[in-house]
Design an enzyme around this catalytic site. Structure first.
Site, PDB file in Angstrom:
ATOM      1  N   ASN A  90       0.757  -0.045   6.119  1.00  0.00           N
ATOM      2  CA  ASN A  90       1.133  -0.895   4.987  1.00  0.00           C
ATOM      3  C   ASN A  90       1.769  -2.133   5.582  1.00  0.00           C
ATOM      4  O   ASN A  90       2.673  -2.038   6.396  1.00  0.00           O
ATOM      5  CB  ASN A  90       2.138  -0.167   4.072  1.00  0.00           C
ATOM      6  CG  ASN A  90       2.673  -1.090   2.983  1.00  0.00           C
ATOM      7  OD1 ASN A  90       1.970  -2.014   2.582  1.00  0.00           O
ATOM      8  ND2 ASN A  90       3.897  -0.869   2.545  1.00  0.00           N
ATOM      9  N   GLY A  91       1.279  -3.305   5.217  1.00  0.00           N
ATOM     10  CA  GLY A  91       1.879  -4.540   5.732  1.00  0.00           C
ATOM     11  C   GLY A  91       0.800  -5.525   6.143  1.00  0.00           C
ATOM     12  O   GLY A  91      -0.369  -5.373   5.801  1.00  0.00           O
ATOM     13  N   GLU A 103       9.617 -20.149 -20.104  1.00  0.00           N
ATOM     14  CA  GLU A 103       9.428 -18.821 -19.502  1.00  0.00           C
ATOM     15  C   GLU A 103      10.511 -17.857 -19.982  1.00  0.00           C
ATOM     16  O   GLU A 103      10.232 -16.699 -20.324  1.00  0.00           O
ATOM     17  CB  GLU A 103       9.430 -18.934 -17.974  1.00  0.00           C
ATOM     18  CG  GLU A 103       9.320 -17.635 -17.219  1.00  0.00           C
ATOM     19  CD  GLU A 103       8.068 -16.815 -17.546  1.00  0.00           C
ATOM     20  OE1 GLU A 103       7.144 -17.332 -18.205  1.00  0.00           O
ATOM     21  OE2 GLU A 103       8.042 -15.622 -17.186  1.00  0.00           O
ATOM     22  N   GLU A 144       8.689 -11.214 -25.497  1.00  0.00           N
ATOM     23  CA  GLU A 144       7.742 -10.188 -25.058  1.00  0.00           C
ATOM     24  C   GLU A 144       8.339  -8.795 -25.047  1.00  0.00           C
ATOM     25  O   GLU A 144       7.686  -7.822 -25.390  1.00  0.00           O
ATOM     26  CB  GLU A 144       7.332 -10.478 -23.607  1.00  0.00           C
ATOM     27  CG  GLU A 144       6.145 -11.312 -23.411  1.00  0.00           C
ATOM     28  CD  GLU A 144       5.674 -11.205 -21.975  1.00  0.00           C
ATOM     29  OE1 GLU A 144       4.642 -10.568 -21.773  1.00  0.00           O
ATOM     30  OE2 GLU A 144       6.348 -11.746 -21.097  1.00  0.00           O
ATOM     31  N   HIS A 148      14.592 -34.014 -32.827  1.00  0.00           N
ATOM     32  CA  HIS A 148      13.383 -34.338 -33.611  1.00  0.00           C
ATOM     33  C   HIS A 148      12.947 -33.168 -34.463  1.00  0.00           C
ATOM     34  O   HIS A 148      11.768 -32.992 -34.737  1.00  0.00           O
ATOM     35  CB  HIS A 148      12.256 -34.754 -32.644  1.00  0.00           C
ATOM     36  CG  HIS A 148      12.622 -35.934 -31.811  1.00  0.00           C
ATOM     37  ND1 HIS A 148      12.641 -37.224 -32.286  1.00  0.00           N
ATOM     38  CD2 HIS A 148      13.068 -36.006 -30.532  1.00  0.00           C
ATOM     39  CE1 HIS A 148      13.037 -38.046 -31.336  1.00  0.00           C
ATOM     40  NE2 HIS A 148      13.309 -37.336 -30.259  1.00  0.00           N
ATOM     41  N   CYS A 204       0.871  -1.189   0.000  1.00  0.00           N
ATOM     42  CA  CYS A 204       0.000   0.000   0.000  1.00  0.00           C
ATOM     43  C   CYS A 204       0.901   1.230   0.000  1.00  0.00           C
ATOM     44  O   CYS A 204       2.107   1.135   0.169  1.00  0.00           O
ATOM     45  CB  CYS A 204      -0.860   0.033   1.257  1.00  0.00           C
ATOM     46  SG  CYS A 204      -1.845  -1.427   1.489  1.00  0.00           S
ATOM     47  N   LYS A 239      -1.284  -5.617 -19.853  1.00  0.00           N
ATOM     48  CA  LYS A 239      -0.945  -6.273 -18.583  1.00  0.00           C
ATOM     49  C   LYS A 239      -1.990  -7.326 -18.225  1.00  0.00           C
ATOM     50  O   LYS A 239      -1.669  -8.349 -17.666  1.00  0.00           O
ATOM     51  CB  LYS A 239      -0.853  -5.248 -17.456  1.00  0.00           C
ATOM     52  CG  LYS A 239      -0.403  -5.829 -16.120  1.00  0.00           C
ATOM     53  CD  LYS A 239       0.923  -6.553 -16.218  1.00  0.00           C
ATOM     54  CE  LYS A 239       1.269  -7.350 -14.986  1.00  0.00           C
ATOM     55  NZ  LYS A 239       2.406  -8.256 -15.184  1.00  0.00           N
ATOM     56  N   TRP A 253      -3.739  -1.696  -1.250  1.00  0.00           N
ATOM     57  CA  TRP A 253      -3.661  -2.960  -1.994  1.00  0.00           C
ATOM     58  C   TRP A 253      -4.147  -3.994  -0.982  1.00  0.00           C
ATOM     59  O   TRP A 253      -3.419  -4.375  -0.070  1.00  0.00           O
ATOM     60  CB  TRP A 253      -2.218  -3.244  -2.415  1.00  0.00           C
ATOM     61  CG  TRP A 253      -2.023  -4.560  -3.109  1.00  0.00           C
ATOM     62  CD1 TRP A 253      -1.621  -5.745  -2.541  1.00  0.00           C
ATOM     63  CD2 TRP A 253      -2.226  -4.868  -4.491  1.00  0.00           C
ATOM     64  NE1 TRP A 253      -1.564  -6.741  -3.470  1.00  0.00           N
ATOM     65  CE2 TRP A 253      -1.927  -6.241  -4.676  1.00  0.00           C
ATOM     66  CE3 TRP A 253      -2.628  -4.130  -5.579  1.00  0.00           C
ATOM     67  CZ2 TRP A 253      -2.025  -6.861  -5.924  1.00  0.00           C
ATOM     68  CZ3 TRP A 253      -2.721  -4.758  -6.821  1.00  0.00           C
ATOM     69  CH2 TRP A 253      -2.434  -6.097  -6.978  1.00  0.00           C
ATOM     70  N   LYS A 284       9.759 -14.381 -22.047  1.00  0.00           N
ATOM     71  CA  LYS A 284      10.260 -13.075 -21.591  1.00  0.00           C
ATOM     72  C   LYS A 284      11.027 -12.379 -22.716  1.00  0.00           C
ATOM     73  O   LYS A 284      10.841 -11.199 -22.980  1.00  0.00           O
ATOM     74  CB  LYS A 284      11.155 -13.255 -20.368  1.00  0.00           C
ATOM     75  CG  LYS A 284      10.430 -13.653 -19.108  1.00  0.00           C
ATOM     76  CD  LYS A 284       9.744 -12.516 -18.428  1.00  0.00           C
ATOM     77  CE  LYS A 284       8.288 -12.383 -18.485  1.00  0.00           C
ATOM     78  NZ  LYS A 284       7.348 -13.408 -18.384  1.00  0.00           N
ATOM     79  N   ARG A 303       1.421   1.486  -5.958  1.00  0.00           N
ATOM     80  CA  ARG A 303       1.534   0.555  -4.834  1.00  0.00           C
ATOM     81  C   ARG A 303       0.195  -0.032  -4.427  1.00  0.00           C
ATOM     82  O   ARG A 303       0.116  -0.990  -3.643  1.00  0.00           O
ATOM     83  CB  ARG A 303       2.173   1.253  -3.626  1.00  0.00           C
ATOM     84  CG  ARG A 303       3.555   1.814  -3.861  1.00  0.00           C
ATOM     85  CD  ARG A 303       4.077   2.529  -2.606  1.00  0.00           C
ATOM     86  NE  ARG A 303       4.197   1.594  -1.515  1.00  0.00           N
ATOM     87  CZ  ARG A 303       5.282   0.843  -1.300  1.00  0.00           C
ATOM     88  NH1 ARG A 303       6.309   0.936  -2.117  1.00  0.00           N
ATOM     89  NH2 ARG A 303       5.336   0.017  -0.290  1.00  0.00           N
TER      90      ARG A 303
HETATM   91  C1  AGP Z   1       3.647 -12.819 -19.056  1.00  0.00           C
HETATM   92  O1  AGP Z   1       4.844 -12.080 -18.969  1.00  0.00           O
HETATM   93  C2  AGP Z   1       2.620 -12.134 -19.935  1.00  0.00           C
HETATM   94  N1  AGP Z   1       2.393 -10.810 -19.541  1.00  0.00           N
HETATM   95  C3  AGP Z   1       1.372 -12.983 -20.127  1.00  0.00           C
HETATM   96  O2  AGP Z   1       1.753 -14.205 -20.707  1.00  0.00           O
HETATM   97  C4  AGP Z   1       0.577 -13.287 -18.840  1.00  0.00           C
HETATM   98  O3  AGP Z   1       1.299 -14.198 -18.033  1.00  0.00           O
HETATM   99  C5  AGP Z   1      -0.756 -13.916 -19.249  1.00  0.00           C
HETATM  100  O4  AGP Z   1      -1.489 -12.967 -19.998  1.00  0.00           O
HETATM  101  C6  AGP Z   1      -1.585 -14.365 -18.047  1.00  0.00           C
HETATM  102  O5  AGP Z   1      -1.919 -13.259 -17.263  1.00  0.00           O
HETATM  103  P1  AGP Z   1      -2.525 -13.511 -15.801  1.00  0.00           P
HETATM  104  O6  AGP Z   1      -1.465 -14.202 -15.008  1.00  0.00           O
HETATM  105  O7  AGP Z   1      -2.843 -12.144 -15.282  1.00  0.00           O
HETATM  106  O8  AGP Z   1      -3.728 -14.368 -15.943  1.00  0.00           O
END
Ligand code: AGP
Length: 604
Positions: free
Chosen positions: A100-101, A476, A483, A499, A2, A599, A74, A480, A27
């Protein structure tokens, strides 16, 4: 996480506090509020929603008084409601505070205060602290706060005012951050520098369990033992924009560096004495099968959870792309638990998959970061990753939080199924508690990854390989890189190379191999590396400290400390996050706002 701001001086506090709060909204943005003191009374204005909307609705900055505190929330304890919004007030001695906490022992304190006649308006742990300070007030706000915090267990940063002492603002912290802004004829307290940078660059960083007493013209600092300390003033050299990110150039880098703290906060209050306490798991009933539904990075954490749950809790697990699961007419028998994993809690595909599973009679447990989000609300029960708001579009700290929760759930179910005894849980908890320190060691050596990333940034394609529990980390790492740097990258099981994908290998194709030492697939992965080398591939290995064998084979090696097989992925992922971040910045892109992405993907 927060945001807290406090002011005491000669100017009207309202506008200054709300301007500062806006700089801390990253935050927490569930709700916001302000409390000021004037004419011997406390004035409180607070509501749910973002600051802008609340300002329009109830005029937060119009609160009257030259002393005040403000907060953006938050939510951790208690839902997103007006009553749960901060500040909280204790009418008896007209004391108000923001926090906050997480207070771990708030329930027992609440019972004690209720027996003393205190009535509660909210579900929060914060209101308990307000009444506790009140119950200890005997003419000195500072002493009441000092006597209250020694009874608190957990993390807190607090700013406290009282109508009885309009010339005094008291603040203190333990684990949660708090700084003092030293002005001319006025003083500030805040969770983070951006909130006060417009007014002063002179700050005092409060240390754990120190108590500060602010007046318009003075800053008095007291140690844990109550003795007076000399405040150590620092001058901030950052510009405001950078300060919002805590001095980091981007939220993504800040959030990568927050990950050791995320581990600590996510396990806080959930493990102890050979037991795992998972509030939401208690009512899980008999779990015969688990289906994990998620998207993107959350799907990758689900793949790691599959290894954990099958190996330790002996429960069959399948991991499904949520977007595929919902159209497959899945078979759901009695005893099936569907695990919906989501940072935002708003991903349309995961929400739809969860609804489909519920329609077919499954129990749904959600692992979510954003409290009060749709997935959290609609699941039968939810376990929160306590990663705080994740602003960078590329998910990093939430991923770590998800894997930690999956590990806790694994231990909980393993214990429940009689497959783990107390000592075995203690051993696994010991591995867990090692993680933050080991992660910090990797982060402290991030310059070596930064140098490597510059070479990487010139490439157009890359392959990421891993085997066993490291395969999801290869996926992963590739995601990254794609992305944020727009370099095409594919994650593959290392043995799958022969393969097909090995046809792509040449000296232009960097091949990142996650090859941390274990007694299962390590030797096999060395052979896979040989196959790539034989075709001129350029090997970048993520390996365990002390592994000299890999040095013979790889062109570059990034070493990480060694933990257990199930937790090593959380160490191996850090260099890959950093590699993608620095590759993006080397290519001149903003990793916080990658093109075409959002996001939270709330569309199907
Ligand atoms: C991950 O870096 C991406 N931003 C994306 O793959 C994300 O993980 C995916 O859209 C799922 O989002 P969520 O965890 O909010 O459900």
């Amino acid at each position: 996480m927060c945001g807290i701001v406090g002011y005491i001086g000669t100017r009207q506090a309202g506008p200054l506090l709300i301007e500062g709060l806006r700089k801390l909204e990253y935050r927490g943005y569930d709700s916001a509020g302000i409390a000021t003191v004037h004419d011997g009374a406390i004035e409180i204005r607070k509501d749910i929603g973002k600051i802008e909307a609340i300002e329009k609705k109830i005029g937060l900055s119009l609160a009257v008084g030259t002393i005040g505190i403000a907060h953006c929330r938050w939510a951790t304890h208690g839902g997103v409601t007006q009553k749960n919004a901060h500040p909280h007030v204790s009418p008896k001695h007209q004391i108000s505070l923001v926090h906050n906490g997480i207070i771990e022992n708030f329930s027992e304190l609440k019972k004690k205060l209720q027996s003393q006649g205190y009535a509660f308006q909210s579900e929060t742990d914060t209101e308990v602290v307000a009444h506790l300070v009140d119950s200890l007030y005997a003419g000195s706000l500072k002493e009441a706060v000092q006597n209250a915090v020694v009874q608190l267990e957990g993390a807190y940063s607090l700013a406290v005012i009282s109508a009885k002492e309009p010339g005094t603002l008291v603040a203190t912290r333990n684990e949660s951050p708090l700084i003092i802004g030293v002005g001319k004829g006025e003083n500030f307290v805040a969770s983070d520098v951006p909130a006060i940078l417009a007014h002063t660059r002179k700050v005092v960083y409060l240390k754990n369990q120190e108590v500060v007493v602010l007046t318009a013209t003075g800053v008095e600092l007291f140690g844990k033992d109550g003795g007076k300390l000399k405040p150590e003033t620092h001058t901030i050299t950052w510009d405001e924009k950078k300060a919002e990110k805590g001095g980091y150039p981007h939220f993504m880098l800040k959030e990568i560096f927050e990950q050791p703290q995320v581990v600590t906060e996510t396990i806080e209050g959930r493990i102890g004495e050979g037991r795992v306490t998972l509030e939401a798991a208690e009512q899980l009933g008999d779990v015969k099968r688990i289906i994990i539904v998620a998207c993107g990075t959350s799907w990758h954490s689900g793949l790691i959870g599959e290894f954990m749950l099958e190996e330790v809790a002996k429960i069959p697990v399948e991991v499904e792309y949520a977007s595929e699961f919902r159209y497959r007419d899945p078979i759901i028998e009695p005893g099936t638990l569907v695990l919906a994993i989501s940072q935002s809690g708003e991903t349309a595909d995961t929400l739809a998959a969860m609804r489909e599973a519920k329609k077919k009679g499954a129990r749904v447990l959600a692992i979510v970061n954003a409290l009060g989000s749709s997935i959290a609300r609609e699941a039968d029960s939810v376990i929160y990753t306590k990663a705080g708001p994740e602003i960078g579009v590329a998910s990093t700290k939430a991923f770590v939080g998800q894997v930690i929760v999956l590990y806790l759930l694994t231990m909980f179910l393993g214990r429940k199924n009689g497959l783990l005894d107390e000592q075995q849980v203690r051993n696994r908890v010991r591995d867990l508690r090692l993680l933050p320190l080991q992660m910090q060691q990797i982060l402290d050596e991030h310059d070596s990854v930064k140098t490597l990333a510059k070479k990487f940034a010139k490439k157009r394609n890359a392959l990421y390989l891993g085997r066993g529990i490291n395969y999801p980390i290869a996926l992963e790492g590739a995601l990254k890189l794609k992305e944020v740097s727009y370099v095409h990258a594919e994650g593959y099981p290392a043995a799958e190379m022969k393969h097909g994908p090995i046809a792509l290998v040449d000296k232009e194709m960097p091949v990142v191999v996650v090859v941390t030492k274990d007694d299962r697939t390590y030797k096999k992965v060395l052979s896979n590396i040989q196959e790539v080398k034989a075709r001129g591939g350029h090997i970048i290995a993520i390996a365990s400290k002390g592994d000299t064998e890999i040095k013979r084979l790889a062109n570059e090696v990034i070493y990480v400390p060694r933990n257990s097989y199930l937790l090593n992925p959380l160490l191996a992922v850090l260099p890959l996050q950093l590699l993608s971040y620095y590759a993006a910045t080397a290519r001149g892109f903003d990793p916080d706002k990658p093109k075409n992405l959002a996001k939270s993907v709330t569309v199907e």
